[in-house]
Design a protein around this motif. Sequence first.
Motif, PDB file in Angstrom:
ATOM      1  N   ARG A  84       0.865  -1.182   0.000  1.00 47.64           N
ATOM      2  CA  ARG A  84       0.000   0.000   0.000  1.00 47.64           C
ATOM      3  C   ARG A  84       0.900   1.230   0.000  1.00 47.64           C
ATOM      4  O   ARG A  84       1.589   1.509   0.976  1.00 47.64           O
ATOM      5  CB  ARG A  84      -0.903   0.001   1.216  1.00 47.64           C
ATOM      6  N   GLU A  86       1.492   5.293  -0.142  1.00 46.16           N
ATOM      7  CA  GLU A  86       0.840   6.544   0.242  1.00 46.16           C
ATOM      8  C   GLU A  86       0.280   7.195  -1.025  1.00 46.16           C
ATOM      9  O   GLU A  86       0.955   7.254  -2.060  1.00 46.16           O
ATOM     10  CB  GLU A  86       1.862   7.459   0.907  1.00 46.16           C
ATOM     11  N   SER A  95       5.861   7.213   1.475  1.00 45.40           N
ATOM     12  CA  SER A  95       5.780   6.160   2.485  1.00 45.40           C
ATOM     13  C   SER A  95       4.919   5.024   1.948  1.00 45.40           C
ATOM     14  O   SER A  95       4.107   5.214   1.039  1.00 45.40           O
ATOM     15  CB  SER A  95       5.211   6.692   3.810  1.00 45.40           C
ATOM     16  N   GLU A  97       3.400   0.783   3.122  1.00 43.84           N
ATOM     17  CA  GLU A  97       3.307  -0.314   4.080  1.00 43.84           C
ATOM     18  C   GLU A  97       3.124  -1.603   3.288  1.00 43.84           C
ATOM     19  O   GLU A  97       2.401  -1.625   2.290  1.00 43.84           O
ATOM     20  CB  GLU A  97       2.128  -0.122   5.027  1.00 43.84           C
ATOM     21  N   ARG A  99       2.248  -5.695   3.959  1.00 40.29           N
ATOM     22  CA  ARG A  99       1.907  -6.830   4.815  1.00 40.29           C
ATOM     23  C   ARG A  99       2.212  -8.068   3.993  1.00 40.29           C
ATOM     24  O   ARG A  99       1.798  -8.161   2.829  1.00 40.29           O
ATOM     25  CB  ARG A  99       0.444  -6.807   5.221  1.00 40.29           C
ATOM     26  N   THR A 139       4.830  -6.906   9.003  1.00 39.82           N
ATOM     27  CA  THR A 139       4.393  -5.580   8.609  1.00 39.82           C
ATOM     28  C   THR A 139       5.660  -4.770   8.406  1.00 39.82           C
ATOM     29  O   THR A 139       6.472  -4.625   9.325  1.00 39.82           O
ATOM     30  CB  THR A 139       3.509  -4.917   9.687  1.00 39.82           C
ATOM     31  N   ALA A 141       7.070  -1.100   7.270  1.00 42.87           N
ATOM     32  CA  ALA A 141       6.814   0.314   6.974  1.00 42.87           C
ATOM     33  C   ALA A 141       8.059   0.831   6.256  1.00 42.87           C
ATOM     34  O   ALA A 141       9.185   0.608   6.720  1.00 42.87           O
ATOM     35  CB  ALA A 141       6.562   1.098   8.249  1.00 42.87           C
ATOM     36  N   THR A 143      10.024   4.069   3.883  1.00 40.45           N
ATOM     37  CA  THR A 143      10.132   5.484   3.588  1.00 40.45           C
ATOM     38  C   THR A 143      11.042   5.659   2.377  1.00 40.45           C
ATOM     39  O   THR A 143      12.076   4.994   2.287  1.00 40.45           O
ATOM     40  CB  THR A 143      10.739   6.245   4.788  1.00 40.45           C
ATOM     41  N   PHE A 151      13.407   0.568   5.062  1.00 40.36           N
ATOM     42  CA  PHE A 151      12.483   0.263   6.149  1.00 40.36           C
ATOM     43  C   PHE A 151      12.611   1.302   7.253  1.00 40.36           C
ATOM     44  O   PHE A 151      13.710   1.604   7.709  1.00 40.36           O
ATOM     45  CB  PHE A 151      12.794  -1.096   6.793  1.00 40.36           C
ATOM     46  N   ARG A 153      10.380   0.618   9.789  1.00 39.49           N
ATOM     47  CA  ARG A 153       9.981  -0.329  10.834  1.00 39.49           C
ATOM     48  C   ARG A 153       9.683  -1.683  10.201  1.00 39.49           C
ATOM     49  O   ARG A 153       9.065  -1.760   9.144  1.00 39.49           O
ATOM     50  CB  ARG A 153       8.763   0.165  11.582  1.00 39.49           C
ATOM     51  N   THR A 155       8.017  -5.304  11.666  1.00 39.43           N
ATOM     52  CA  THR A 155       7.372  -5.968  12.803  1.00 39.43           C
ATOM     53  C   THR A 155       7.011  -7.387  12.406  1.00 39.43           C
ATOM     54  O   THR A 155       6.378  -7.609  11.373  1.00 39.43           O
ATOM     55  CB  THR A 155       6.098  -5.216  13.240  1.00 39.43           C
TER      56      THR A 155
END
Length: 165
Positions: A84, A86, A95, A97, A99, A139, A141, A143, A151, A153, A155
């Motif tokens: 996904r 931005e 940005s 994300e 999954r 997950t 995240a 940038t 990355f 983040r 998780t």
Amino acid sequence: MTQRVDLATVMDRLAIDEVVSGYAVAVDDGDWAAYRALFTPDGRADYSSAGGVEGPARQVADWLAETMRMFPVRQHLIVNRLIRLEDLGGSPGDSAEVRADFVNPMRLTGTGTDAGTDDAGGAGDAGGAPNFFAAGRYTFALTRTREGWRFSRVTVHEKWRHLSS
């Protein structure tokens, strides 16, 4: 959307997919410098759901380097990637994300004749060492930076694990 925006979106998706694949390769090969390079300077990783640590990626890489010694053979499979980006009113932003599900079979260090592997991934004689399987969802995240997507983040959401002989 214009063709230019469509092309930018496709290029972003390909670049993000490469970062995610690079993550799997870095962990499997024990290339901790490559692992660190995948993160922004303030990037963080969270392995707490799998019994691990959470913190700055640089420190988590040190923890992984030590922990992964127990698993001389590793093969990350990261699948079902849902990216996904931005959306800035029809244009891609900086940005994203992701999954993605994972299955991570690993060979535990055995005793006796177990030659294992080196960190470069060379296969050795398993010598009857048990197999460890973990699975769940990541997950990620990301940038956009001057160096490309990185990355901010990672998780881990571990769902199950299994030990077999």
